[in-house]
Enzyme design. Structure first.
Site, short mmCIF file in Angstrom:
data_model
loop_
_atom_site.label_atom_id
_atom_site.label_comp_id
_atom_site.label_asym_id
_atom_site.label_seq_id
_atom_site.Cartn_x
_atom_site.Cartn_y
_atom_site.Cartn_z
N GLU A 259 0.82 -1.20 0.00
CA GLU A 259 0.00 0.00 0.00
C GLU A 259 0.86 1.26 0.00
O GLU A 259 0.88 2.00 0.97
CB GLU A 259 -0.95 -0.03 1.20
CG GLU A 259 -0.24 -0.49 2.46
CD GLU A 259 -1.17 -0.81 3.60
OE1 GLU A 259 -2.22 -1.41 3.35
OE2 GLU A 259 -0.82 -0.45 4.73
N PRO A 260 1.54 1.50 -1.10
CA PRO A 260 2.42 2.66 -1.16
C PRO A 260 1.67 3.98 -1.43
O PRO A 260 0.70 3.99 -2.20
CB PRO A 260 3.33 2.34 -2.35
CG PRO A 260 2.53 1.43 -3.21
CD PRO A 260 1.57 0.70 -2.32
N GLY A 261 2.12 5.02 -0.79
CA GLY A 261 1.63 6.36 -1.09
C GLY A 261 2.76 7.12 -1.77
O GLY A 261 2.77 7.37 -2.98
N ARG A 298 5.65 19.75 5.34
CA ARG A 298 6.61 18.67 5.63
C ARG A 298 7.98 19.14 6.11
O ARG A 298 8.54 18.55 7.03
CB ARG A 298 6.76 17.74 4.42
CG ARG A 298 5.46 17.10 3.99
CD ARG A 298 5.65 16.04 2.91
NE ARG A 298 6.22 14.83 3.46
CZ ARG A 298 7.48 14.46 3.33
NH1 ARG A 298 8.32 15.20 2.65
NH2 ARG A 298 7.90 13.35 3.88
N TYR A 302 8.46 17.46 9.63
CA TYR A 302 9.34 16.29 9.66
C TYR A 302 10.80 16.63 9.38
O TYR A 302 11.63 15.74 9.30
CB TYR A 302 8.93 15.29 8.56
CG TYR A 302 7.54 14.75 8.64
CD1 TYR A 302 7.05 14.21 9.82
CD2 TYR A 302 6.72 14.75 7.52
CE1 TYR A 302 5.77 13.69 9.87
CE2 TYR A 302 5.44 14.23 7.57
CZ TYR A 302 4.98 13.70 8.75
OH TYR A 302 3.72 13.18 8.79
N CYS A 328 2.69 34.14 9.36
CA CYS A 328 3.20 34.81 10.55
C CYS A 328 3.55 33.79 11.63
O CYS A 328 2.88 33.66 12.66
CB CYS A 328 2.21 35.86 11.03
SG CYS A 328 2.17 37.22 9.87
C1 LIG Z 1 0.45 6.13 5.36
C2 LIG Z 1 0.25 4.71 5.17
C3 LIG Z 1 0.77 4.08 4.04
C4 LIG Z 1 1.58 4.79 2.98
O1 LIG Z 1 2.88 5.06 3.40
P1 LIG Z 1 3.94 5.70 2.38
O2 LIG Z 1 5.14 5.95 3.19
O3 LIG Z 1 3.34 6.95 1.83
O4 LIG Z 1 4.15 4.73 1.29
C5 LIG Z 1 0.51 2.74 3.90
N1 LIG Z 1 -0.21 2.05 4.83
C6 LIG Z 1 -0.72 2.63 5.92
C7 LIG Z 1 -1.50 1.84 6.88
C8 LIG Z 1 -0.50 3.97 6.14
O5 LIG Z 1 -0.99 4.55 7.24
#
Ligand SMILES: *Cc1c(COP(=O)(O)O)cnc(C)c1O
Length: 406
Positions: A259-261, A298, A302, A328
């Site tokens: 599940e990549p973002g 970000r 972070y 500000c």
């Molecule tokens: C945020 C999240 C992701 C995605 O993480 P990335 O670092 O963006 O790839 C995948 N799984 C879960 C459960 C998340 O909370």
């Protein structure tokens, strides 16, 4: 994307503005599926929270992806975007039983990450298949804020509680169809990831009716020139092979899910801002842009380093700048950064602005959130309008307080 294209988008749609390159997303998607081509059943669920515009969700689905969601609202956005319920997994943390039931009623895959809700949900809905999120207690990456598998993390059910999980499953007669882990962002060491995967395999052996194993995400992408990234190809080779041998042991061909973002959208995004003021102080030169952490938080949240380019003067001599915003508060995007000489009015381009940028934006300082542009097949398509004054008042209930005045 080429500077000339980015500049013309800023001219047409104004700035600040987010731009997303469809081709780059497709490239990343294909790279990932290619890396795991030795796995017969692979599922990529795009993590909606990285960038949640519905057009991005539809586009990801058109590439073959499902969705990973963390709130009922993300589930609803996904369904709205045309992604079928069976291709959506709901992986929340700390939500109510009601929210999980709502998602289950919509037909999406439920993923539960605590014993209390597992027991309650299993008792009420033993027929709904559930995935379990475990915490393998493996620390991925170096930043504790984005690492979610370690011992003090609030995410997942500890693997040391496996006997308790099994007891709940037996007592309720519920069906467990998946095991999940997500150790957090910025995996650099593939061996660490493979170690966590072994823990997942061991856990999986306690369940007899699995359909998939979900290895979460956390792939690191390069954020600046010469930055390191997860070696996806090597991971695909090693994990893919190991997964196949596990399936053989298990006696069933399972689906391997990710599940990549960030991996899919980070590098596809560009954030274009204009320099309002160049300000010399006794110690530095500030370039102040028409944005702030209201649009891109970000670096402040972070300490992320987003590469910044002056696309109005790409051949100018390099000088040192602190790039800051107009909010500000202290809103430093970059400190002491070498950038081609900046004049007021120049366009600065922030790289890696696809993931966790727009989706974390706010109206702080009563500023409008910017437009989003989808660069697709050589065309710049508006996929979100810049906000206007009405948007600031939307949902505010205006009382007639004039009458209170003495
Ligand atoms: C945020 C999240 C992701 C995605 O993480 P990335 O670092 O963006 O790839 C995948 N799984 C879960 C459960 C998340 O909370």
């Amino acid at each position: 994307m080429e500077n000339i294209v980015l500049t013309s988008i800023a001219n047409q749609f104004g700035s600040p503005v987010y731009v997303y390159d469809a081709e780059k997303m497709e490239h990343q998607y294909k790279r990932l599926t290619q890396a795991f081509q030795n796995v017969p059943q692979l599922r990529i669920n795009y993590a909606v929270k990285a960038l949640s515009n519905v057009n991005i969700l539809s586009y990801m689905h058109s590439l073959g992806a499902g969705l990973d969601t963390v709130s009922i609202q993300e589930v609803e956005l996904g369904l709205y975007a045309g992604v079928p319920a069976h291709m959506i997994i709901f992986t929340p943390n700390g939500v109510s039983l009601e929210e999980i039931e709502e998602a289950a009623a919509l037909g999406v895959q439920i993923n539960i990450d605590n014993l209390s809700l597992l027991e309650q949900f299993g008792s009420k809905h033993p027929d709904v298949p559930v995935c379990i999120r475990i915490n393998p207690h493996v620390m991925a990456g170096g930043n504790a804020n984005i690492s979610v598998g370690h011992i003090d993390s609030k995410f997942g059910i500890s693997i040391h509680q496996l006997p308790h999980i099994v007891r709940i499953v037996e007592n309720t007669d519920m069906r467990i169809n998946g095991i999940h882990m997500h150790t957090g962002s910025d995996i650099l060491d593939i061996d660490v990831f493979l170690h966590a995967a072994e823990i997942l395999f061991t856990t999986a052996k306690s369940f007899y009716d699995l359909e998939f194993l979900d290895f979460g995400s956390g792939f690191k992408v390069p954020y600046h020139p010469n930055d390191i990234e997860t070696n996806i190809e090597e991971l695909g080779q090693k994990l893919g092979e190991r997964f196949q041998s596990f399936c053989k042991d298990y006696g069933k061909e399972l689906t391997l899910a990710f599940e990549p973002g960030k991996f899919l959208v980070s590098e596809a995004g560009y954030f274009l801002t204009q320099v309002n003021v160049v300000k010399q102080t006794t110690s530095t030169v500030f370039a102040q842009v028409n944005s702030g952490f209201n649009h891109l938080i970000r670096p402040m949240l972070y300490g992320s380093q987003h590469h910044i380019e002056n696309i109005s003067n790409p051949d100018g001599r390099e000088r040192f700048y602190s790039v800051v915003g107009y909010i500000c508060e202290t809103d430093t995007f970059a400190n002491n950064r070498r950038i081609n000489e900046i004049s007021e009015g120049d366009l600065l381009c922030f790289h890696n602005a696809g993931a966790y940028c727009f989706s974390m934006s706010s109206n702080y300082n009563s500023r409008f959130r910017p437009a989003e542009i989808f660069w697709h097949q050589g065309e710049a398509k508006l996929i979100r309008k810049a906000e206007q004054f009405d948007d600031l008042l939307h949902n505010q209930v205006v009382l007639d307080l004039a009458a209170v005045k003495v």
